[in-house]
Design an enzyme around this catalytic site. Structure first.
Site, PDB file in Angstrom:
ATOM      1  N   ARG A   1      39.315  36.466  50.092  1.00 33.82           N
ATOM      2  CA  ARG A   1      38.413  36.299  48.946  1.00 33.82           C
ATOM      3  C   ARG A   1      39.212  35.666  47.815  1.00 33.82           C
ATOM      4  O   ARG A   1      40.371  36.004  47.612  1.00 33.82           O
ATOM      5  CB  ARG A   1      37.933  37.681  48.464  1.00 33.82           C
ATOM      6  CG  ARG A   1      36.571  38.080  48.966  1.00 33.82           C
ATOM      7  CD  ARG A   1      36.263  39.542  48.735  1.00 33.82           C
ATOM      8  NE  ARG A   1      36.460  40.026  47.363  1.00 33.82           N
ATOM      9  CZ  ARG A   1      36.181  41.268  46.961  1.00 33.82           C
ATOM     10  NH1 ARG A   1      35.684  42.140  47.821  1.00 33.82           N
ATOM     11  NH2 ARG A   1      36.393  41.651  45.735  1.00 33.82           N
TER      12      ARG A   1
ATOM     13  N   ARG B   1      44.084  41.706  52.132  1.00 31.52           N
ATOM     14  CA  ARG B   1      42.691  41.845  52.589  1.00 31.52           C
ATOM     15  C   ARG B   1      42.147  40.511  53.120  1.00 31.52           C
ATOM     16  O   ARG B   1      42.416  39.453  52.573  1.00 31.52           O
ATOM     17  CB  ARG B   1      41.796  42.284  51.428  1.00 31.52           C
ATOM     18  CG  ARG B   1      42.049  43.680  50.999  1.00 31.52           C
ATOM     19  CD  ARG B   1      40.855  44.359  50.376  1.00 31.52           C
ATOM     20  NE  ARG B   1      40.271  43.686  49.229  1.00 31.52           N
ATOM     21  CZ  ARG B   1      39.683  44.348  48.231  1.00 31.52           C
ATOM     22  NH1 ARG B   1      39.626  45.667  48.238  1.00 31.52           N
ATOM     23  NH2 ARG B   1      39.139  43.686  47.234  1.00 31.52           N
TER      24      ARG B   1
ATOM     25  N   LYS C   1      37.938  52.489  46.118  1.00 33.31           N
ATOM     26  CA  LYS C   1      36.722  53.069  45.529  1.00 33.31           C
ATOM     27  C   LYS C   1      35.507  52.846  46.431  1.00 33.31           C
ATOM     28  O   LYS C   1      34.724  53.748  46.647  1.00 33.31           O
ATOM     29  CB  LYS C   1      36.387  52.401  44.187  1.00 33.31           C
ATOM     30  CG  LYS C   1      37.290  52.739  43.048  1.00 33.31           C
ATOM     31  CD  LYS C   1      36.715  52.216  41.748  1.00 33.31           C
ATOM     32  CE  LYS C   1      36.437  50.724  41.718  1.00 33.31           C
ATOM     33  NZ  LYS C   1      37.631  49.864  41.754  1.00 33.31           N
TER      34      LYS C   1
ATOM     35  N   ARG D   1      43.690  40.539  37.676  1.00 32.68           N
ATOM     36  CA  ARG D   1      42.669  41.606  37.762  1.00 32.68           C
ATOM     37  C   ARG D   1      43.252  42.947  37.351  1.00 32.68           C
ATOM     38  O   ARG D   1      42.601  43.738  36.686  1.00 32.68           O
ATOM     39  CB  ARG D   1      42.139  41.729  39.198  1.00 32.68           C
ATOM     40  CG  ARG D   1      41.116  40.712  39.563  1.00 32.68           C
ATOM     41  CD  ARG D   1      40.880  40.702  41.050  1.00 32.68           C
ATOM     42  NE  ARG D   1      40.041  41.811  41.502  1.00 32.68           N
ATOM     43  CZ  ARG D   1      39.911  42.155  42.778  1.00 32.68           C
ATOM     44  NH1 ARG D   1      40.564  41.514  43.713  1.00 32.68           N
ATOM     45  NH2 ARG D   1      39.125  43.151  43.119  1.00 32.68           N
TER      46      ARG D   1
END
Ligand code: AMP
Length: 219
Positions: free
Chosen positions: A160, A127, A13, A171
């Site tokens: 992260r 990531r 996104k 999540r």
């Protein structure tokens, strides 16, 4: 143009929103970025949000809504916006609708970037970000030249907290429960456009632009 980018964590996104905002000359607003900025500055908002973000949970509606209301009052929003990461609940969507009603506006389109869950888990856990300059990498799709080291500034690459596998799964569960219902919410309003987010970045961008062109020509 007033757009919302909707989709699960890891759907891309943010990347698509930045491109679209540039292509459609409107401002990109990411609630995740606003929280991370608040956190870097050490403001009470950032401190309040941190615990939820680290656990992969949603920051309470009241906190998010106050923050976005402030942001949407700023001057640069007048030519339109591309919202990324907001709304994430039906309550947030209702607030946005009311706010736009007050200024006699509506959303133009909601772009849903659809990606299967197994692809998302691989994307998110791979990531890495630079702990110094914030540059983004991916172990598989865009690795740094030297493992663990940022190409730009030589800083250490880190994962992260909210990209750790356990948190990623959590999540995605939270997304399915709270945010996925927005797909039907906006489909019913007749403003939902669906793009296949399992493609590469450029192909998704092309598909989104084509969808928007087609709609604009039809209206
Ligand atoms: P993102 O960068 O969009 O993945 O957002 C990172 C984190 O910020 C999320 O996992 C949430 O903890 C928080 N967050 C961002 N936007 C919202 C929102 N609209 N509602 C609740 N929490 C949010």
């Amino acid at each position: 143009m007033r757009l919302v980018l909707l989709g699960p964590p890891g759907a891309g996104k943010g990347t698509q929103a930045v491109k679209l905002a540039e292509e459609k000359s409107c401002v990109h607003i990411s609630t995740g970025d606003l929280f991370r900025e608040a956190l870097r500055k050490g403001t009470p908002l950032g401190v309040e949000a941190k615990g939820y973000m680290d656990r992969g949970e949603l920051v309470p509606d009241k906190v998010v809504v106050n923050m976005i209301l402030e942001r949407l009052k700023e001057d640069d929003v007048k030519n339109g916006f591309c919202l990324d990461g907001f709304p994430r609940t039906i309550e947030q969507a209702d607030v946005l609708e009311k706010l736009l009603e007050e200024i006699d506006e509506t959303l133009d389109y909601v772009i849903y970037i659809n990606v299967p869950r197994d692809v998302l888990v691989k994307r998110l856990t791979g990531r890495r970000v630079c702990s110094d300059c914030g540059a983004g990498y991916h172990l598989i799709s865009s690795p740094s030249e030297k493992e663990g080291i940022c190409n730009e500034c030589g800083g250490a690459l880190v994962q992260r907290d909210d990209d750790k596998e356990e948190t990623v799964v959590h999540r995605l569960d939270i997304y399915e429960e709270n945010t996925e219902p927005l797909v039907e919410y906006y489909r019913k309003q007749g403003i939902l456009l669906v793009a296949d987010g399992a493609q590469d970045i450029e192909s998704v961008n092309k598909e989104v632009l084509n969808l928007l062109d087609k709609e604009e020509r039809a209206n």
